[in-house]
Design a protein around this motif. Structure first.
Motif, PDB file in Angstrom:
ATOM      1  N   ALA A  63     -30.597 -11.466  -0.374  1.00 55.99           N
ATOM      2  CA  ALA A  63     -30.685 -11.014   1.029  1.00 55.99           C
ATOM      3  C   ALA A  63     -32.139 -10.997   1.478  1.00 55.99           C
ATOM      4  CB  ALA A  63     -30.055  -9.622   1.165  1.00 55.99           C
ATOM      5  N   GLY A  64     -33.047 -10.595   0.560  1.00 56.87           N
ATOM      6  CA  GLY A  64     -34.480 -10.565   0.868  1.00 56.87           C
ATOM      7  C   GLY A  64     -35.013 -11.964   1.155  1.00 56.87           C
ATOM      8  N   GLU A  65     -34.531 -12.942   0.381  1.00 52.95           N
ATOM      9  CA  GLU A  65     -34.950 -14.334   0.629  1.00 52.95           C
ATOM     10  C   GLU A  65     -34.499 -14.779   2.018  1.00 52.95           C
ATOM     11  OE1 GLU A  65     -36.919 -16.143  -1.108  1.00 52.95           O
ATOM     12  OE2 GLU A  65     -37.062 -14.718  -2.754  1.00 52.95           O
ATOM     13  N   ALA A  66     -33.281 -14.374   2.370  1.00 50.95           N
ATOM     14  CA  ALA A  66     -32.768 -14.736   3.701  1.00 50.95           C
ATOM     15  C   ALA A  66     -33.654 -14.120   4.790  1.00 50.95           C
ATOM     16  CB  ALA A  66     -31.320 -14.264   3.854  1.00 50.95           C
ATOM     17  N   VAL A  67     -34.073 -12.851   4.588  1.00 50.52           N
ATOM     18  CA  VAL A  67     -34.953 -12.190   5.565  1.00 50.52           C
ATOM     19  C   VAL A  67     -36.239 -12.996   5.726  1.00 50.52           C
ATOM     20  CG1 VAL A  67     -36.348 -10.125   6.033  1.00 50.52           C
ATOM     21  CG2 VAL A  67     -34.046  -9.882   5.112  1.00 50.52           C
ATOM     22  N   SER A  68     -36.840 -13.379   4.595  1.00 49.24           N
ATOM     23  CA  SER A  68     -38.106 -14.133   4.653  1.00 49.24           C
ATOM     24  C   SER A  68     -37.925 -15.433   5.415  1.00 49.24           C
ATOM     25  CB  SER A  68     -38.604 -14.454   3.245  1.00 49.24           C
ATOM     26  OG  SER A  68     -38.976 -13.278   2.624  1.00 49.24           O
ATOM     27  N   GLU A  69     -36.803 -16.110   5.131  1.00 47.33           N
ATOM     28  CA  GLU A  69     -36.597 -17.403   5.797  1.00 47.33           C
ATOM     29  C   GLU A  69     -36.351 -17.225   7.301  1.00 47.33           C
ATOM     30  OE1 GLU A  69     -33.895 -21.373   5.426  1.00 47.33           O
ATOM     31  OE2 GLU A  69     -33.976 -20.140   3.633  1.00 47.33           O
ATOM     32  N   ILE A  70     -35.617 -16.176   7.651  1.00 50.03           N
ATOM     33  CA  ILE A  70     -35.357 -15.920   9.080  1.00 50.03           C
ATOM     34  C   ILE A  70     -36.682 -15.677   9.805  1.00 50.03           C
ATOM     35  CG2 ILE A  70     -34.392 -14.219  10.712  1.00 50.03           C
ATOM     36  CD1 ILE A  70     -32.109 -13.786   8.586  1.00 50.03           C
ATOM     37  N   VAL A  71     -37.499 -14.792   9.229  1.00 50.47           N
ATOM     38  CA  VAL A  71     -38.734 -14.393   9.918  1.00 50.47           C
ATOM     39  C   VAL A  71     -39.764 -15.519   9.910  1.00 50.47           C
ATOM     40  CG1 VAL A  71     -40.635 -12.738   9.928  1.00 50.47           C
ATOM     41  CG2 VAL A  71     -38.311 -11.957   9.446  1.00 50.47           C
ATOM     42  N   SER A  72     -39.924 -16.179   8.745  1.00 49.56           N
ATOM     43  CA  SER A  72     -40.942 -17.236   8.698  1.00 49.56           C
ATOM     44  C   SER A  72     -40.515 -18.430   9.552  1.00 49.56           C
ATOM     45  CB  SER A  72     -41.240 -17.662   7.260  1.00 49.56           C
ATOM     46  OG  SER A  72     -40.069 -18.186   6.685  1.00 49.56           O
ATOM     47  N   GLY A  73     -39.219 -18.522   9.841  1.00 55.70           N
ATOM     48  CA  GLY A  73     -38.729 -19.602  10.704  1.00 55.70           C
ATOM     49  C   GLY A  73     -38.978 -19.323  12.181  1.00 55.70           C
ATOM     50  N   GLY A  74     -39.561 -18.168  12.478  1.00 57.92           N
ATOM     51  CA  GLY A  74     -39.919 -17.868  13.869  1.00 57.92           C
ATOM     52  C   GLY A  74     -38.859 -17.096  14.624  1.00 57.92           C
ATOM     53  N   VAL A  75     -37.748 -16.731  13.954  1.00 53.67           N
ATOM     54  CA  VAL A  75     -36.730 -15.928  14.637  1.00 53.67           C
ATOM     55  C   VAL A  75     -37.192 -14.459  14.605  1.00 53.67           C
ATOM     56  CG1 VAL A  75     -34.305 -15.222  14.648  1.00 53.67           C
ATOM     57  CG2 VAL A  75     -34.947 -17.493  13.785  1.00 53.67           C
ATOM     58  N   ILE A  76     -37.146 -13.801  15.751  1.00 55.59           N
ATOM     59  CA  ILE A  76     -37.479 -12.367  15.760  1.00 55.59           C
ATOM     60  C   ILE A  76     -36.227 -11.609  16.171  1.00 55.59           C
ATOM     61  CG2 ILE A  76     -39.004 -10.556  16.645  1.00 55.59           C
ATOM     62  CD1 ILE A  76     -41.061 -12.686  17.231  1.00 55.59           C
ATOM     63  N   PRO A  77     -35.429 -11.186  15.168  1.00 60.15           N
ATOM     64  CA  PRO A  77     -34.207 -10.462  15.522  1.00 60.15           C
ATOM     65  C   PRO A  77     -34.538  -9.111  16.151  1.00 60.15           C
ATOM     66  CG  PRO A  77     -34.200 -11.154  13.213  1.00 60.15           C
ATOM     67  CD  PRO A  77     -35.592 -11.331  13.724  1.00 60.15           C
TER      68      PRO A  77
END
Ligand SMILES: Cc1cc2nc3c(=O)[nH]c(=O)nc-3n(C[C@H](O)[C@H](O)[C@H](O)COP(=O)(O)OP(=O)(O)OC[C@H]3O[C@@H](n4cnc5c(N)ncnc54)[C@H](O)[C@@H]3O)c2cc1C
Length: 502
Positions: free
Chosen positions: A252-266
């Motif tokens: 789940a932590g890896e998914a968080v990193s990928e979401i954020v580093s991909g420029g998505v700001i939830p």
């Protein structure tokens, strides 16, 4: 080398030494005259209601509790304390988790719960002015449905705006929107000598030193805020909420990193581990699977097009990182059920353990896997379960050390302390949003050296020269106003055996 901390026996001393000053019958009479007899409590049973905040491990009975209803009454109460040299503690809803509102023994507790008025709603300027006892949730209600107030502590249905200001509180939506400090534009404050001061206003910036920023997060040590001007913002066109389940928190932590580093700001990105899911599911019954290692809640908000596109991206990222299943909220009721599960997490711990000790530390987001592994290792070392629920986007951890009965309480506290150290060692901080209070002041020297602490103390003295406002909190050293900073000299209180260094 970090300076040693000092444990104080309350109340703390001041230059004019009111250390021994405490509530007298004359002071109680004065408070009754100011607020009315029905709003001054002295009975033991009534006082017990106020002996703790949300951190039940600390208990102190105040000398008197007073409930003022206006700025004028707060001012008169504080002036009476000043005249008598008696220390006082401001209290909002008492939901704090660091002992910030812990009373001073034989001191005055000033509860702001009667100050619940919304003073002004100014939507064209996106502002609201409230008294400090208004709850966090009531602010959004007052400006809805077109606007909302983003900082949303999980305690939002009870915690007060005054407490939020004092703690610079955060919440699930602070990753995108920022913390309390990003929304306070003006404050009315009563200083400890009774002077009423206005900081800021409706405008965003003021020339001169940022005293507004200084007050936010000052934990009741600089004065009492009696009116707060807050920025509110328009409700986004669309909100999409989903929860992805994983085998492990690392995935789940890896998914968080990928979401954020991909420029998505939830709008929000929150994680719960298996123990937390089990407890929250028992309490709420929202249908979360209890055999998974982690639940990752992601909320996207903005325009319809943006939300739909980003939702697809986030789902794809979760799947790439091994999500077992994904639930996308189909309606408001489903979204509410997902959030209820997350926000009930602390309270739900009672379903799986008789007691818990809540910790609050913050780390750089990329350190999440290492620090979670360290927490698990420490839990094994101490033979105690630690549940984790956290604001994943901010790296703000809330490990909950579960224990059974008084016998294990000390060990639980020790383990919680080791977790704070792990956060600091990982480049983080001793508190993410719950404040230092009485609980964490011993760790301040882990983050600040003696000159830093002396500078903080001088700042505090500028607001509260006699140290009457919430003494014994936040600062590890009971240095007196006017005392020369510099190399350590033995404090007179240490010589008298009233305080000790550890
Ligand atoms: C179940 C639960 C969930 C929580 N979740 C979150 C979360 O997600 N995020 C978060 O940040 N916190 C969270 N908290 C912690 C807590 O709710 C916040 O710190 C909140 O801001 C405290 O508000 P309060 O009104 O209860 O303040 P209190 O606990 O009464 O006081 C807190 C501090 O503020 C000072 N204070 C209170 N009112 C004033 C005033 N008018 N002027 C000056 N000083 C004042 C007090 O002296 C004290 O130092 C949670 C707590 C619980 C119990």
């Amino acid at each position: 080398m970090p300076a040693p901390a000092v444990a104080m026996n309350p109340p703390s001393a001041t230059r004019s030494d009111p250390a021994s000053a405490h509530v007298t019958p004359a002071l109680v009479e004065r408070l009754r005259a100011v607020c009315g007899p029905g709003h001054v409590y002295t009975d033991a049973d009534q006082l017990r209601t106020y002996e703790s905040d949300g951190l039940l491990q600390y208990k102190v009975t105040p000398g008197v509790v007073v409930l003022p209803a206006s700025t004028a009454e707060v001012r008169a109460v504080v002036r009476a304390c000043w005249a008598a040299g008696v220390p006082w503690v401001a209290r909002g809803a008492g939901s704090g988790l660091s002992g910030g509102a812990l009373p001073v023994e034989q001191g005055v507790l000033i509860a702001l719960t009667r100050m619940r008025a919304v003073l002004e709603v100014d939507l064209p300027n996106q502002r609201i002015v409230v008294q400090p006892g208004v709850t966090n949730a009531e602010v959004s209600l007052a400006v809805g449905p077109s606007h909302f107030y983003p900082p949303d502590p999980s305690s939002q249905i009870v915690c007060s705006i005054g407490g939020n200001v004092a703690e610079n509180s955060g919440g699930a939506h602070c990753f995108k929107y920022g913390f309390t400090t990003n929304y306070v534009t003006g404050l009315e404050i009563v200083l400890s000598d009774g002077e009423v001061v206005t900081l800021g206003g409706k405008e965003l910036d003021h020339p001169g030193y940022d005293l507004l920023g200084t007050f936010v997060g000052s934990e009741g040590t600089l004065g009492i805020c009696t009116a707060v001007t807050l920025r509110v913002i328009p409700v986004p066109e669309m909100v999409r909420t989903m929860v992805a389940f994983f085998d492990t928190t690392s995935q789940a932590g890896e998914a968080v990193s990928e979401i954020v580093s991909g420029g998505v700001i939830p709008g929000a990105i929150e994680m719960m581990d298996n123990l937390t899911i089990q407890a929250a599911e028992k309490a709420v019954g929202a249908g979360f699977p209890t055999d998974v290692g982690a639940a990752l809640i992601v909320e996207l908000d903005g325009s319809k097009v943006e939300c739909e596109t980003l939702l697809d991206d986030v789902v794809a990222i979760c799947e790439r990182n091994g999500s077992l299943s994904i639930r996308i909220a189909q309606d408001d009721a489903d979204r509410a059920a997902i959030w209820k599960t997350r926000k009930a997490a602390f309270a739900a711990m009672g379903r799986i353990a008789p007691n818990y000790y809540v910790q609050d530390g913050v780390i750089p987001r990329t350190m999440l896997p290492e620090v979670l592994a360290r927490i698990a290792q420490l839990g094994d070392e101490y033979g105690m379960r630690v549940a984790n629920v956290f604001h994943a986007g901010d790296g703000n951890l809330h490990p909950l050390v579960l224990y059974d009965g008084e016998a294990q309480a000390e060990r639980a506290e020790e383990l919680a302390g080791r977790i704070v150290e792990a956060c600091v060692d990982a480049g983080g901080s001793i508190t993410g949003e719950h404040g230092v209070g009485v609980d964490k002041k011993r760790y301040m020297p882990r983050m600040f050296d003696e000159p830093d602490l002396a500078a903080f103390q001088m700042l505090r003295c500028a607001f509260d020269p006699r140290g009457l406002a919430n003494p014994g909190k936040l600062m590890p050293t009971p240095r007196l106003c006017g005392e020369v900073p510099g190399p350590y000299r033995r404090h007179p209180l240490e010589r008298d055996g009233v305080a000790e260094r550890f």
